[in-house]
Design an enzyme around this catalytic site. Structure first.
Site, PDB file in Angstrom:
ATOM      1  N   ILE A   1     169.195 -71.277  52.646  1.00  0.00           N
ATOM      2  CA  ILE A   1     168.209 -72.147  52.728  1.00  0.00           C
ATOM      3  C   ILE A   1     166.368 -71.749  52.843  1.00  0.00           C
ATOM      4  O   ILE A   1     165.963 -71.646  52.440  1.00  0.00           O
ATOM      5  CB  ILE A   1     168.097 -73.052  53.968  1.00  0.00           C
ATOM      6  CG1 ILE A   1     168.909 -73.961  53.711  1.00  0.00           C
ATOM      7  CG2 ILE A   1     167.006 -74.238  54.035  1.00  0.00           C
ATOM      8  CD1 ILE A   1     169.704 -75.385  54.564  1.00  0.00           C
TER       9      ILE A   1
ATOM     10  N   ASP B   1     165.698 -58.640  64.851  1.00  0.00           N
ATOM     11  CA  ASP B   1     165.773 -58.938  65.711  1.00  0.00           C
ATOM     12  C   ASP B   1     164.997 -59.906  66.286  1.00  0.00           C
ATOM     13  O   ASP B   1     163.864 -59.190  66.958  1.00  0.00           O
ATOM     14  CB  ASP B   1     167.145 -59.211  66.199  1.00  0.00           C
ATOM     15  CG  ASP B   1     168.031 -59.764  67.677  1.00  0.00           C
ATOM     16  OD1 ASP B   1     166.979 -61.688  66.948  1.00  0.00           O
ATOM     17  OD2 ASP B   1     168.831 -60.259  67.726  1.00  0.00           O
TER      18      ASP B   1
ATOM     19  N   ARG C   1     153.494 -70.642  68.419  1.00  0.00           N
ATOM     20  CA  ARG C   1     152.179 -69.679  69.891  1.00  0.00           C
ATOM     21  C   ARG C   1     151.204 -69.285  69.060  1.00  0.00           C
ATOM     22  O   ARG C   1     150.616 -68.908  69.057  1.00  0.00           O
ATOM     23  CB  ARG C   1     153.496 -69.767  70.696  1.00  0.00           C
ATOM     24  CG  ARG C   1     152.310 -70.028  71.844  1.00  0.00           C
ATOM     25  CD  ARG C   1     153.054 -69.590  72.905  1.00  0.00           C
ATOM     26  NE  ARG C   1     152.058 -69.440  74.344  1.00  0.00           N
ATOM     27  CZ  ARG C   1     152.187 -67.732  74.397  1.00  0.00           C
ATOM     28  NH1 ARG C   1     152.829 -66.464  74.225  1.00  0.00           N
ATOM     29  NH2 ARG C   1     151.204 -67.282  75.418  1.00  0.00           N
TER      30      ARG C   1
ATOM     31  N   SER D   1     166.007 -77.910  61.371  1.00  0.00           N
ATOM     32  CA  SER D   1     166.896 -78.692  62.043  1.00  0.00           C
ATOM     33  C   SER D   1     168.182 -78.197  61.976  1.00  0.00           C
ATOM     34  O   SER D   1     168.637 -77.802  61.287  1.00  0.00           O
ATOM     35  CB  SER D   1     165.699 -79.697  63.369  1.00  0.00           C
ATOM     36  OG  SER D   1     166.819 -80.231  64.093  1.00  0.00           O
TER      37      SER D   1
ATOM     38  N   TYR E   1     174.555 -76.187  70.057  1.00  0.00           N
ATOM     39  CA  TYR E   1     173.875 -76.113  68.899  1.00  0.00           C
ATOM     40  C   TYR E   1     172.764 -77.265  68.823  1.00  0.00           C
ATOM     41  O   TYR E   1     171.590 -77.346  68.340  1.00  0.00           O
ATOM     42  CB  TYR E   1     174.838 -75.968  67.604  1.00  0.00           C
ATOM     43  CG  TYR E   1     174.120 -76.098  66.295  1.00  0.00           C
ATOM     44  CD1 TYR E   1     173.964 -75.066  65.977  1.00  0.00           C
ATOM     45  CD2 TYR E   1     174.125 -77.274  65.468  1.00  0.00           C
ATOM     46  CE1 TYR E   1     173.170 -74.570  64.665  1.00  0.00           C
ATOM     47  CE2 TYR E   1     174.178 -77.277  64.221  1.00  0.00           C
ATOM     48  CZ  TYR E   1     173.448 -75.463  63.841  1.00  0.00           C
ATOM     49  OH  TYR E   1     172.391 -75.739  62.489  1.00  0.00           O
TER      50      TYR E   1
ATOM     51  N   LYS F   1     168.782 -77.510  68.145  1.00  0.00           N
ATOM     52  CA  LYS F   1     168.285 -78.291  66.868  1.00  0.00           C
ATOM     53  C   LYS F   1     167.245 -79.576  67.484  1.00  0.00           C
ATOM     54  O   LYS F   1     166.706 -79.689  66.583  1.00  0.00           O
ATOM     55  CB  LYS F   1     169.323 -78.831  65.445  1.00  0.00           C
ATOM     56  CG  LYS F   1     170.475 -77.425  65.189  1.00  0.00           C
ATOM     57  CD  LYS F   1     168.420 -76.352  64.804  1.00  0.00           C
ATOM     58  CE  LYS F   1     169.358 -75.544  64.571  1.00  0.00           C
ATOM     59  NZ  LYS F   1     168.365 -74.514  63.418  1.00  0.00           N
TER      60      LYS F   1
END
Length: 270
Positions: free
Chosen positions: A17, A62, A121, A142, A156, A160
């Site tokens: 995606i 990472d 942030r 999400s 998970y 999410k």
């Protein structure tokens, strides 16, 4: 929302995606910083972005490493006013909660939830500044599992759901700033992340092509949607049922628990 001429960051841009979104923004003259752990797939994405008329720089890191968010933020700002952030990077480890290694639990929390919160942030001042002219886009990927928690995906689902409610709360906090906060809820999608799972449509994990999921996500952004659900029809039925009668979903899943556990026991992208 106008998605053209955006400058910003896409995490998890090496595959799936994230890659498809990068190409779509590139097609509309995007100036993108592509973030991910591996340089080679990021370079492939960058070539695809450039081939459709966009600009791209790869930033292999990472994002959960100490100091990584600051380094990404600095690199993004050097490219120009940041008016796009796509928090797409994520990982998964399925299985019974008591069997999940602590390292895998923390890896999901750190990448799926903590990192996007910290990156958002850090980039908020830039997004606010750029929003004054033509609005900024803050998109989080999400999961449909945030809408209907499924067995063997406890951690998970927690991460999410967390990022979805983070977006909802932040959207209200940023009202009037010109930052469009959107959350996408894809169901099972035919990406590398899903290759280690054998769960199929019979267990509610029918996979949709990446191109369709991204096309619907971009269409939702253009329409000004804040919540973009790209789940398959069968999963949507379960989501609707979960809103009105969650115990009915329990009963629906109960006869399939053993089969589902067997199908997802090797599902790991960490």
């Amino acid at each position: 929302m106008d998605i053209a001429n955006r400058t910003g960051v896409i995490t998890g841009a090496g595959t799936g995606i994230g890659r498809a979104l990068a190409v779509e923004f590139g097609r509309h003259n995007g100036n993108l910083l592509l973030v991910g752990r591996r340089a080679e797939p990021l370079e492939e994405t960058a070539d695809m972005v450039r081939s459709v008329g966009g600009q791209a720089e790869v930033f292999p890191v990472d994002i959960t490493d100490p100091g990584a968010v600051d380094r990404v933020t600095g690199a993004a700002r050097r490219r120009g006013p940041v008016d796009l952030l796509v928090n797409n990077a994520g990982n998964v480890r399925a299985g019974r909660l008591e069997d999940l290694p602590e390292d895998d639990v923390l890896a999901m929390i750190n990448l799926n939830l903590t990192a996007p919160i910290l990156l958002t942030r850090a980039l908020l001042p830039s997004l606010k500044g750029a929003a004054v002219k033509h609005g900024s886009i803050l998109l989080a990927i999400s999961s449909g599992i945030a809408l209907t928690g499924l067995p063997f995906y406890t951690v998970y689902a927690a991460t999410k759901s967390g990022i979805a409610h983070f977006g909802e709360a932040l959207r209200r906090e940023l009202h009037g700033t010109g930052i469009h906060v959107a959350t996408a809820f894809p169901g099972a999608t035919d990406t590398d992340m899903m290759t280690s799972s054998t769960a199929g449509d019979d267990l509610g994990f029918g996979r949709r092509p990446v191109a369709e999921v991204v096309a619907e996500t971009v269409a939702g952004l253009r329409a000004g949607d804040h919540e973009i659900n790209t789940a398959a029809a069968t999963r949507r039925k379960m989501q609707d049922l979960n809103k009105t009668d969650p115990l009915a979903v329990d009963a629906l899943l109960a006869p399939r628990l053993k089969a589902l556990e067997s199908a997802v026991r090797t599902h790991r992208s960490i």
